[in-house]
Design a protein around this motif. Structure first.
Motif, PDB file in Angstrom:
ATOM      1  N   GLU A  19       0.666  -1.137   0.092  1.00 16.43           N
ATOM      2  CA  GLU A  19       0.105   0.110   0.037  1.00 16.43           C
ATOM      3  C   GLU A  19       0.908   1.373  -0.069  1.00 16.43           C
ATOM      4  N   ASP A  20       1.976   1.233   0.837  1.00 16.87           N
ATOM      5  CA  ASP A  20       2.928   2.427   1.002  1.00 16.87           C
ATOM      6  C   ASP A  20       3.408   2.776  -0.504  1.00 16.87           C
ATOM      7  N   LEU A  21       3.825   1.475  -1.226  1.00 26.30           N
ATOM      8  CA  LEU A  21       4.482   1.419  -2.618  1.00 26.30           C
ATOM      9  C   LEU A  21       3.388   2.563  -3.556  1.00 26.30           C
TER      10      LEU A  21
ATOM     11  N   ARG B  16      11.102  -5.341  -2.237  1.00 26.20           N
ATOM     12  CA  ARG B  16      11.548  -6.270  -1.277  1.00 26.20           C
ATOM     13  C   ARG B  16      12.980  -6.554  -0.795  1.00 26.20           C
ATOM     14  N   ARG B  17      13.738  -6.751  -1.881  1.00 30.73           N
ATOM     15  CA  ARG B  17      14.799  -6.901  -1.930  1.00 30.73           C
ATOM     16  C   ARG B  17      15.846  -5.708  -1.410  1.00 30.73           C
ATOM     17  N   LEU B  18      15.364  -4.480  -1.860  1.00 29.76           N
ATOM     18  CA  LEU B  18      16.134  -3.290  -1.316  1.00 29.76           C
ATOM     19  C   LEU B  18      15.824  -3.015   0.123  1.00 29.76           C
TER      20      LEU B  18
ATOM     21  N   ASP C 136      13.551   1.804   5.320  1.00 27.09           N
ATOM     22  CA  ASP C 136      11.971   1.887   5.688  1.00 27.09           C
ATOM     23  C   ASP C 136      11.373   2.105   4.389  1.00 27.09           C
ATOM     24  N   SER C 137       9.945   2.366   4.699  1.00 23.17           N
ATOM     25  CA  SER C 137       9.207   2.427   3.424  1.00 23.17           C
ATOM     26  C   SER C 137       9.642   3.548   2.829  1.00 23.17           C
TER      27      SER C 137
ATOM     28  N   VAL D 178      12.462   2.802   0.740  1.00 26.19           N
ATOM     29  CA  VAL D 178      12.300   1.786  -0.409  1.00 26.19           C
ATOM     30  C   VAL D 178      11.742   2.589  -1.579  1.00 26.19           C
ATOM     31  N   ALA D 179      10.638   3.155  -1.302  1.00 27.15           N
ATOM     32  CA  ALA D 179      10.001   4.485  -2.218  1.00 27.15           C
ATOM     33  C   ALA D 179      11.166   5.385  -3.240  1.00 27.15           C
ATOM     34  N   LEU D 180      11.878   5.973  -2.235  1.00 21.36           N
ATOM     35  CA  LEU D 180      13.034   6.818  -2.893  1.00 21.36           C
ATOM     36  C   LEU D 180      13.798   5.964  -3.803  1.00 21.36           C
ATOM     37  N   ALA D 181      14.406   4.931  -3.393  1.00 22.16           N
ATOM     38  CA  ALA D 181      15.269   4.168  -4.021  1.00 22.16           C
ATOM     39  C   ALA D 181      14.552   3.679  -5.496  1.00 22.16           C
ATOM     40  N   MET D 182      13.441   3.134  -5.210  1.00 20.65           N
ATOM     41  CA  MET D 182      12.636   2.643  -6.487  1.00 20.65           C
ATOM     42  C   MET D 182      12.279   3.799  -7.408  1.00 20.65           C
ATOM     43  N   THR D 183      12.074   4.749  -6.849  1.00 20.20           N
ATOM     44  CA  THR D 183      11.796   6.060  -7.760  1.00 20.20           C
ATOM     45  C   THR D 183      13.133   6.322  -8.424  1.00 20.20           C
TER      46      THR D 183
END
Length: 106
Positions: free
Chosen positions: A34-36, A66-68, A75-76, A79-84
């Motif tokens: 949901e956070d993603l 999940r791997r990151l 934290d969430s 993860v969102a920043l890394a994925m972006t």
């Protein structure tokens, strides 16, 4: 000799799945998925539909998230920043490949 039967699914923009399925195949919790979605890393196939469904192409994205999370103990928000940032890098790499190698024609 017998071979086990497997079921293959094309991870594209045609087939959809639930948020519960994304959580199950990724190892993330439903809240993390949901956070993603809330941060725009993944998006519903139809924003107005309930329950929300997501294109299967997001399976790859949530597994990478999940791997990151696990590898870098993020934290969430991390993860969102890394994925972006990874998505932006991918877009830039695609743009560069369309224009050929740097310095060509110099």
């Amino acid at each position: 000799m017998s071979y086990p039967m497997t079921h293959a699914v094309w991870l594209g923009e045609v087939e959809v799945c639930t948020i519960d399925h994304l959580a199950e195949v990724s190892g993330l919790s439903v809240d993390e998925v949901e956070d993603l979605a809330a941060s725009g890393v993944i998006w519903p196939a139809d924003a107005a539909a309930q329950p929300r469904s997501f294109h299967l192409l997001h399976v790859v994205t949530v597994r990478q998230a999940r791997r990151l999370r696990d590898d870098f103990e993020l934290d969430s928000n991390g993860v969102a920043l890394a994925m972006t940032l990874l998505r932006r890098i991918s877009v830039l790499e695609q743009a560069l490949s369309l224009h050929g190698p740097a310095g060509a024609g110099v």
